[in-house]
Structures are given as C-alpha cells and as structure tokens.
Scaffold this active site. Structure first.
Site, PDB file in Angstrom:
ATOM      1  N   GLN A  78      55.176  19.852  43.807  1.00  0.00           N
ATOM      2  CA  GLN A  78      54.269  19.442  42.734  1.00  0.00           C
ATOM      3  C   GLN A  78      53.970  20.589  41.775  1.00  0.00           C
ATOM      4  O   GLN A  78      52.868  20.688  41.224  1.00  0.00           O
ATOM      5  CB  GLN A  78      52.981  18.880  43.333  1.00  0.00           C
ATOM      6  N   SER A  79      54.922  21.449  41.539  1.00  0.00           N
ATOM      7  CA  SER A  79      54.733  22.628  40.696  1.00  0.00           C
ATOM      8  C   SER A  79      54.400  22.271  39.249  1.00  0.00           C
ATOM      9  O   SER A  79      55.155  21.564  38.574  1.00  0.00           O
ATOM     10  CB  SER A  79      56.010  23.478  40.724  1.00  0.00           C
TER      11      SER A  79
END
Length: 336
Positions: A78-79
């Site tokens: 989920q960067s």
C-alpha cells in the site's frame, strides 16, 4: 536571499506552488490552547496528493537528465510513494514499474486490492508482487537488465524517494515554511512529521540546518523502524543532502529528534491511538490523516500536548503528508 540554491538540480514540476498552511482552530480549542497548524502537503493535484511529489520533482528531473524512459521503484503493498511515482511518471511521460512487497502481515481483500494498489493500476504502472523473503535488489537488477535488452533505459527511485537527490524537495520545503511562517506571523517552535523511510525528516532537517532554526527544529515519530535505527538512517541522509547543498554545515549529536513510542507493533499495523487521532481530526476539522504515517505521528503529537510538552499559545506545525487512499485499505480498523 535564500539559504541555498537548488536551481542547478534538474527538476520536473509536479506542484502548483507552496502548499497551504492552516490552523486547526476547533481542535486547538479542545486541546486547551496549543496552536497546531498543518502544512497541507496532501493538498496537491497529481496522483491524489502527498509528500512524495516534492521528492519526485528532483528524482524525475534526474531521470530525465539521464535519458531514462522508465522509472522503477520499490515499496510496501500500500505504498503512497509507489502510487505517486506511478502518477508522476504518467504526468512526465515515463513508463513505470512498481515492485510491491508484502511486508505488512495482511491478506484481506481490502489491503491487497483496494486503496493505493487500485490507483497504481489505474495510473498504468506495471506491478510486480513480491513476497517478504524475495531478493528485491536482485529482482530490480534483472528488470533493469531486461529493459536494457529491449532498448530501454530504466531509472531506479529508492524506497520512499529517500536519497539525497529526492530529499532536496524537503530542503526546499524548509525555505517555503520559513516564508509562510513570516507571512502568517506564527513563530513555530517545532515542525512535526512522520518518519518512515526518513527522507521527509532528513530533507527538512538539512534545509533548516542551513537557517537560524537548525536541524533540531524538526521532530519526527518513527513508524517503520524503531527510534534508534530511524535516527541513524535519518542522520546519514541529512549528511548526504548537506554534502550537496551545504558542505560546510555540520550535524550535531542531538540534531535528529525522533520519538519511537507511537509505532505500535510495527509498520502498517494499526494502533488504537492512531484510530483515535484519525477520527478526532476528521470530526473536529474535516481533514483526513492516513493510517500508516501521519495518523501515528499525529497521535504522538496529541500525546505530547496532553502531557504538557507544549505551552498554551505555542505554535507547532504538523506536516500532513497525504496517503488518504490508504484509509480504504484499512477499513477493518477504521470502520465504526
């Protein structure tokens, strides 16, 4: 005159000018008089907004100067950095490949497929999904070589955009804050930020090290590594940035201010204080913190204010670094 000149570094414009600074008047009244201001680095137009755009201006500038046509970067599933790299690459005309790592112990549908990951695909990035034990450096090297065989040239942007070149974006932000502070007539005692890959803190600290404020003007809350490891990484990057823009400026032993008490069990793992901070900001000010970075950092700031670390009337500037798409990946923790 500015404390340093960044004009010699190539840059791809991604911002629409200085991000605004706003006072949290309703929340401040509830906290008993400490004046929290927020710098809205979430309030930027490309890719849903966020702090990584400041770094990407310089990283993509370097990529363009090197003749690259593809940008590769690495991040957690989920960067925010990966999402904004994909968006900025699309805006600047680069192909983009994202190497996403399963470093957070989550396998639910919200985390694996919603939030930033959904946007990565919409922005047209090629996504490589790697497990926690993968040889990331080896994989990236193989991709660079494969692209070269196809006649293309790849540029690697580090995790979080957090190297000396990327952090020039936040050195510039330090000067921006100085100007806004003077215009507002608000004398900030500290600038507060979350610290993941250390670049935002490092860039700010390097920038302020070259002003009268000094590097210790910046304090961060560690959300990835424990405090001591985070401090070591941050100090190293600050020195690298200063080598580019202020080689005669030293760094003192106490210049890197980091609190590791609000990280919880680890990176990307929710804490109740984070949930409470996200809800409080939303319900008092209508603003959204993210669950991985600014939510934990703001929880730390609230804790310190309630403990009496700041005096009534004291002005503190909190950097809102964005990451709102991550809220949708953390629905199980935040719903209710």
């Amino acid at each position: 005159m500015p404390a340093f000149d960044l004009s010699r570094f190539p840059r791809v414009p991604l911002l629409d000018g200085p991000s605004p600074v706003q006072e949290l008047t309703r929340l401040n009244a509830a906290l008993g008089g400490v004046r929290i201001f927020v710098k809205r680095d979430d309030f930027t137009s490309v890719g849903g907004g966020g702090n990584k755009l400041r770094k990407l201006e310089f990283l993509l500038g370097e990529a363009k100067a090197q003749g690259a046509d593809t940008v590769i970067t690495v991040g957690a599933r989920q960067s925010n950095h990966a999402r904004l790299t994909a968006a900025a690459a699309a805006r600047a005309g680069f192909a983009c490949e994202l190497v996403l790592l399963r470093v957070v112990p989550r396998t639910d549908e919200d985390y694996l497929g919603n939030g930033n990951v959904l946007l990565d695909a919409i922005f047209g990035a090629r996504i490589h999904d790697l497990g926690p034990d993968a040889d990331v450096a080896g994989f990236v090297s193989e991709r660079v070589a494969a692209l070269a065989r196809d006649g293309r040239k790849a540029y690697f942007a580090p995790v979080g955009g957090s190297n000396a070149v990327g952090c020039l974006g936040y050195a510039a932000c330090a000067l921006e804050i100085e100007e806004q502070s003077a215009a507002l007539g608000a004398k900030f005692s500290h600038v507060i930020v979350a610290n993941g890959s250390s670049g935002t803190h490092a860039g700010l600290a390097a920038g302020f090290a070259l002003t009268a404020k000094g590097a210790a003007f910046v304090k961060s809350y560690a959300v990835y590594y424990p405090a001591e490891k985070t401090r070591t990484i941050t100090a190293s990057i600050v020195r690298d940035v200063l080598a580019l823009i202020g080689p005669d400026c030293g760094l003192g032993e106490d210049d890197i201010q980091i609190d590791g008490d609000h990280r919880g069990e680890g990176y990307g793992i929710p804490t109740q204080d984070m949930v409470d901070a996200v809800r409080l900001m939303a319900r008092k000010e209508g603003l959204l913190l993210d669950p991985v970075y600014s939510g934990k950092a703001f929880a730390g700031l609230l804790h310190d204010i309630r403990r009496g670390d700041y005096r009534p009337g004291e002005c503190v500037l909190f950097i809102m670094t964005g990451g709102v798409p991550g809220l949708f990946a953390y629905r199980p923790a935040l719903a209710g």
